[in-house]
Structures are given as structure tokens and as C-alpha cells.
Design an enzyme around this catalytic site. Structure first.
Site, short mmCIF file in Angstrom:
data_model
loop_
_atom_site.label_atom_id
_atom_site.label_comp_id
_atom_site.label_asym_id
_atom_site.label_seq_id
_atom_site.Cartn_x
_atom_site.Cartn_y
_atom_site.Cartn_z
N GLY A 171 12.96 -62.48 109.67
CA GLY A 171 12.63 -61.10 109.91
C GLY A 171 13.01 -60.74 111.18
CB CYS A 190 14.59 -67.43 110.52
SG CYS A 190 15.80 -66.63 112.18
CE1 TYR A 191 8.89 -62.35 114.19
CE2 TYR A 191 7.43 -62.89 112.04
CZ TYR A 191 7.69 -62.22 113.36
OH TYR A 191 6.54 -61.70 114.15
CG HIS A 212 18.62 -67.20 107.51
ND1 HIS A 212 17.55 -66.62 107.14
CD2 HIS A 212 18.79 -66.78 108.90
CE1 HIS A 212 16.99 -65.79 107.95
NE2 HIS A 212 17.72 -66.04 108.97
CD GLU A 224 17.20 -67.97 103.61
OE1 GLU A 224 17.14 -69.04 103.83
OE2 GLU A 224 16.82 -66.81 104.22
CG ASP A 245 20.04 -54.05 83.93
OD1 ASP A 245 20.36 -55.20 84.09
OD2 ASP A 245 20.17 -53.04 85.10
CB SER A 246 19.47 -50.00 78.61
OG SER A 246 20.81 -49.80 78.50
CE LYS A 255 22.89 -56.26 86.04
NZ LYS A 255 22.59 -55.18 85.68
#
Ligand code: XMP
Length: 554
Positions: free
Chosen positions: A94, A121-122, A211, A213, A268-269, A410
Site C-alpha cells: 500500500g 511490503c506495507y 512484491h 506477485e 464476456d457477454s 479475464k
């Protein structure tokens, strides 16, 4: 800013720039309740302190088949923790400093749940502070960018790390931990973060300054893999399991009522429609609005696939005359968008009204659209992006929302689409904006220009596919420019339109970099377009990034 090569396309059919506040009559459940009630997966909780890359933590975990949710720190009450019953907790990074009075903290209960906790981290710094350690800020505590961590002793969290003595990691911190909390030991150090990796093994608490990630920590995924293994996750989050669960939930929500869906042909739809169709069959009717601003063969492909191949009930609203008629002589971009947005709603409603007793509106809303973001301007943020909202639908329709993709990223939607048997050609499609070719045709829209544009776009996309670049690129298209230029072909003079090729890479469409095609590719493509598309005699390549440009030309 860390770049993610993640495609987060938006394939909604209503122009987002005209979407105003969400209409009251669209009843959006706070969470997708039926799925939540049926939730039998092991869950990991990510407490968000506002890092730009928190979503990446969730993505790394989902890749490990671990179900996780991101919640802002302000919302994580004791009651919430009891209901959520996490099997492990991750505290995100953060922007704040724990040394600032009133800065965010994790709820203390997190440390008494008896589950593994990983602070990043934070998250690491607040963990240390809350458990009795010390964090300092000031000269020599900051570290931004690539750093190398050296090991200090063995730790199961670091299995598979340090094969090359040091590990490359990505640091982005202003403060650092100067004193670890009682019970913690040091397992890794870096030049500016002497306490880069610490752990209290007896309590299963882990804290890292970097980090793991992000891609710039090349071995970071391994660290998450070790963490979820230590927490005892079995990896029960798969698209096969999700499909079954979502189908049950959709059936419970819809009962014997009817659902309508604005099908755009985007991923998506399409996936939402296929899933709902599998759950409730003929109770679903899709409306595909053909505004005459679609790409070459698009209507035939979309309607053909859903109606003929998948047996879905699809209304092909052929309203080209209406849209193109209203757009005649209009060249202002915002006016175009307003006209298209209003007509879309009118048309959708007209067809929806013919479907007796429709009570639900299906939407392909994704998880990134509903994650609440951390607000430092006071109080929990309630800003939920409503990208996929078919906004502006008149209140009187009073439809309830069905959003079966609300929990998915996604790439998970794509995996679900494959699971449901949708062809790859649909699943991997580039995003296409609701206003369609109208915003790729600056100036006045004419049928002639639209025809030329469709042909040029088809050649360009064909080139991209032939060169194996389609999946490398986030979005690519041609814009036809409102200018004619002089050329020479054979022995004759030409006076035809110029066009611009556009190709970008992006994470979510908010920022974008132009795609670095080779000169050979650009030259070959320009030659093909000029040879194959009558009406274009000049091809340019748009090398503007966003910002300062936007992806579309209007
Ligand atoms: P811009 O041009 O704003 O586009 O950089 C960002 C992304 O959004 C898409 N886009 C839209 N999608 N309705 C949509 O459904 C719209 O009105 C709209 N405008 C832009 C654009 O194609 C790109 O992917």
C-alpha cells in the site's frame, strides 16, 4: 508502475463514455448471493491496503487453483472474518507509511485466527508494527526497482528459491522494518532491506518486503505456491468446478423466469450467455444489436455461432438504417456517441419488451469491475466500476441483474469459455467498443467510408494473424482518416483516403503502449491494404501511447 501483460478487455455494447450513474432500477446484488451461499471452496482472504498490484496477488493465487477475494482493509471486520472463514490471509502492499499516525492497520483478529498470514511490503510493515516490531522511514530506507535478496537459513516458504545464491525481487518501498517482532527470525536480506524476509514459523506468519506477485520477481509464483501449500490448500478452484457451481446458482436465482442478454460477440457477454443458456436453456433470449457499425462478417459470425451452432435464442436486431440514418452528417465525436448510446437503449428495450415476462438482465461483469478499491480520502470506498453495465436502461424495465462472471478474472472467463465449448476464435478476440466503427471513422460517417474501413481492417487483422501476432496484441484495428491524399498507382493519379493502423498492448485499456511492429510487417501490410482495398492510397502507423492519446481515435 509495473506493467502487466494481461488482457482485460471490455466487450460491452453500450458506449461507456455516455454511461451516467447506474440506473436505480437495475438491482445489483451486493455480492452474487447464490454463488456465495453455495461456496464450498477453500478461501484465501487478501486484505488490500491500496497497492497498485494487489490484483496480481489474486491472479497468482487463482493460477494455483486457490479461490481468493480482495477486500479493502476498512471492510474487514471481525464479523466479516468469521463469515469468510479464510484458510489463510495475505496483507497487501500500500502507498501509506505505517509510521504515520492513523495509517491503515490489519484487524488484530487476523493474527489470532490461527491461520497462516503473509505480509507483503506495507502488509509486512503493518504486521511487524502490530506484532511488536518497528518500522522506520527516512534516509536509506527506500528501495525502488530490482534488488537481490540473499538467504539466511532455511524456510519452507522459500523452497525452490536461492538456487543461484541470490534471488531477484522487485522492491517498491519508502520505509523498512528496523526491528522484527518477537518470535520472528530473519531468512533473507537485501542491501536496503536487511529484514527482507522474516517469519515466525511456529505461528505460520511470514513477511516479505518485496512484491512476489510481479513478473519482476521471476521466482515469485513459487513463493505463493509454497505459502498455499503451507496453509493446506488442495487447489479445488477449477473452471470445471466453477461451471457446476455457477449453473446451480443461476438456476436458483432465475427459477422459471426469463432472462435477456445484450450479446456483443465479445468474450464476456459470449461466455455469460453460454453459461446461462446451459443453466436455463430457452429461458434466455439474447439480443444482438446490429447498428451497421460492426466489423466485416461480424454479425453473421456472432449470430451464426450462437443461434445455429449453440442453439441459443438470438434476436438479430437489424437496425443499420436507423443508426446510420441518425448519424448522417454528424461529425462531432461526443454527439456520435450520444446518438448511438440512446438508440442502442431504445432498440434493446424495444426487442426486450417483446420478450414476455423477462425479469433478469444478464451481464458479463468481471471481478476486476467489482473489486472495491481502497480510498484514502476517508472511509471505505464504495466505488465499484460498472463497465459492463447496460447503463441507461430506463427505470421502468425494473430488471434484476444476473452476473455469473462476477468472481472471475479475464483469463478465467476464457478458461470457462473453453470449458463451455466456445471456439478459440471467440475466446481470444480483441476488445471492440460499443459504438463500433463510428469511433474509428473520424468526421462524418458514410456507408462508403465504412465499407472501405471494414475491408482495410480485415486485411490488417489477417496480416496480424498470419504473422502469429494476434494473441500478442491487446487490441488492433484500422481507423479511416477524414482526408484524401494524392497517390500514383500504375500510370494514374489517385486521390483516396488515408488510414491509420493502430495496435496497442494494455492491461485494462486505461493505459496503453503502441505495439512495436517490425518495418517489414508494416511495409507488407501497407502494400496489401493499398493493393486490396479500393479507396485507400496511404497507410500510416499510429505510434501514440495512452496517455497522452486514447486507444480509439474518438
Ligand atoms: P479509449 O479509446 O478510451 O479506449 O482509450 C479504451 C478501451 O475501451 C474501449 N472503448 C469502449 N468500449 N464502449 C465500449 O464498450 C465505448 O464507448 C468505448 N470507448 C472505448 C476501446 O476499444 C478500448 O479497448
Amino acid at each position: 508502475m509495473i506493467l502487466r501483460r494481461l488482457r482485460g478487455e471490455s466487450d460491452i455494447t453500450v458506449p461507456s463514455r455516455q454511461r451516467g450513474p447506474r440506473p436505480l432500477a437495475l438491482i445489483r446484488p451486493a455480492l452474487y448471493p447464490a454463488i456465495m451461499e453455495n461456496q464450498t471452496h477453500e478461501r484465501l482472504l487478501i486484505i488490500d491496503f491500496g497497492s497498485q498490484v494487489t490484483q496480481l496477488i489474486a491472479r497468482r493465487l487463482r493460477e494455483l487453483n486457490v479461490y481468493c477475494e480482495i477486500h479493502p482493509y476498512q471492510n474487514v471486520t471481525d464479523r466479516f472474518l468469521t463469515d469468510f472463514a479464510p484458510k489463510a490471509v495475505i496483507l497487501s502492499g500500500g502507498p501509506d507509511s505505517v509510521t504515520r499516525e492513523g495509517s491503515p492497520r490489519a484487524p488484530d483478529t487476523v493474527f489470532t485466527l490461527g491461520v497462516p498470514v503473509l505480509g507483503i511490503c506495507y502488509g509486512q510493515q503493518t504486521m511487524m508494527t502490530q506484532l511488536g516490531g518497528r518500522v522506520v522511514s527516512g534516509h536509506g530506507t527506500a528501495e525502488f526497482g530490482r534488488a537481490f535478496v540473499s538467504p539466511q537459513g532455511k524456510l519452507p516458504l522459500l523452497d525452490g528459491w536461492f538456487a543461484d545464491e541470490t534471488e531477484q525481487v522487485w522492491m517498491s518501498h519508502g520505509d523498512h522494518v528496523s526491528e522484527i517482532a518477537p518470535g520472528f527470525e530473519i531468512y533473507g536480506t537485501s542491501p536496503n532491506a536487511p529484514l527482507a524476509i522474516t517469519a515466525d514459523v511456529s505461528r505460520n506468519f511470514y513477511a516479505v518486503q518485496f512484491h512476489p506477485e510481479v513478473h519482476h520477481t521471476p521466482n515469485g509464483a513459487k513463493l505463493y505456491e509454497n505459502f498455499v501449500k503451507l496453509a493446506g490448500f488442495t487447489g479445488d478452484w477449477t473452471m470445471g468446478a466453477y461451471r457446476e457451481q455457477a449453473i446451480t446458482a443461476i438456476r436458483e436465482q432465475i427459477g422459471d423466469k426469463k432472462v435477456i442478454c445484450a450479446l456483443s460477440g465479445g468474450v464476456d457477454s459470449s461466455v455469460a450467455a453460454a453459461l446461462i443458456h446451459e443453466a436455463v436453456g430457452d429461458q434466455l433470449t439474447c439480443v444482438f444489436v446490429d447498428h451497421g457499425l460492426l466489423r466485416q462478417d461480424e454479425a453473421v459470425e456472432v449470430v451464426g455461432m450462437f443461434r445455429d451452432n449453440m442453439n441459443l435464442s438470438v434476436i438479430h436486431a437489424e437496425e443499420q438504417e436507423l443508426f446510420l440514418g441518425e448519424l448522417e452528417g454528424v461529425s462531432d465525436p461526443e454527439t456520435k456517441r450520444k446518438i448511438i448510446g440512446k438508440l442502442f437503449i431504445d432498440v434493446f428495450q424495444k426487442y426486450a419488451n417483446d420478450i414476455d415476462g423477462a425479469e433478469f438482465l444478464a451481464q458479463g461483469t468481471l471481478y476486476p469491475d467489482v473489486i472495491e478499491s481502497v480510498s484514502f480520502s476517508g472511509g471505505p470506498s464504495v466505488t465499484i466500476k460498472s463497465h459492463h453495465n447496460v447503463g441507461g436502461l430506463p427505470e421502468k424495465m425494473g430488471l434484476k441483474l444476473v452476473e455469473p462472471l462476477r468472481e472471475l478474472f479475464k483469463d478465467e472467463v476464457r478458461a470457462l469459455g473453453r470449458e463451455l465449448g466456445l471456439p478459440d476464435s471467440f475466446i481470444g478476440r480483441h476488445p471492440f467498443p460499443g459504438p463500433g466503427l463510428a469511433i474509428r471513422c473520424p468526421g462524418e460517417i458514410t456507408r462508403e467510408k465504412l465499407d472501405i474501413l471494414r475491408k482495410a481492417d480485415a486485411v490488417y487483422i489477417d496480416q496480424i494473424r498470419k504473422h502469429g501476432l494476434y494473441d500478442e496484441i491487446w487490441q488492433a484495428f484500422v481507423a479511416i482518416l477524414p482526408v484524401r491524399t494524392v497517390g500514383v498507382m500504375g500510370d494514374g493519379r489517385t486521390y483516396d483516403y488515408a488510414c491509420a493502423l493502430r495496435a496497442v498492448n494494455s492491461v485494462d485499456g486505461m493505459t496503453a503502449d503502441y505495439y512495436p511492429f517490425s518495418h517489414e510487417f508494416l511495409g507488407e501490410t501497407a502494400t496489401r491494404i493499398i493493393n486490396e482495398v479500393k479507396g485507400i492510397n496511404r497507410v500510416t502507423y499510429d505510434i501514440t501511447s495512452k496517455p497522452p492519446g486514447t486507444i480509439e481515435w474518438e
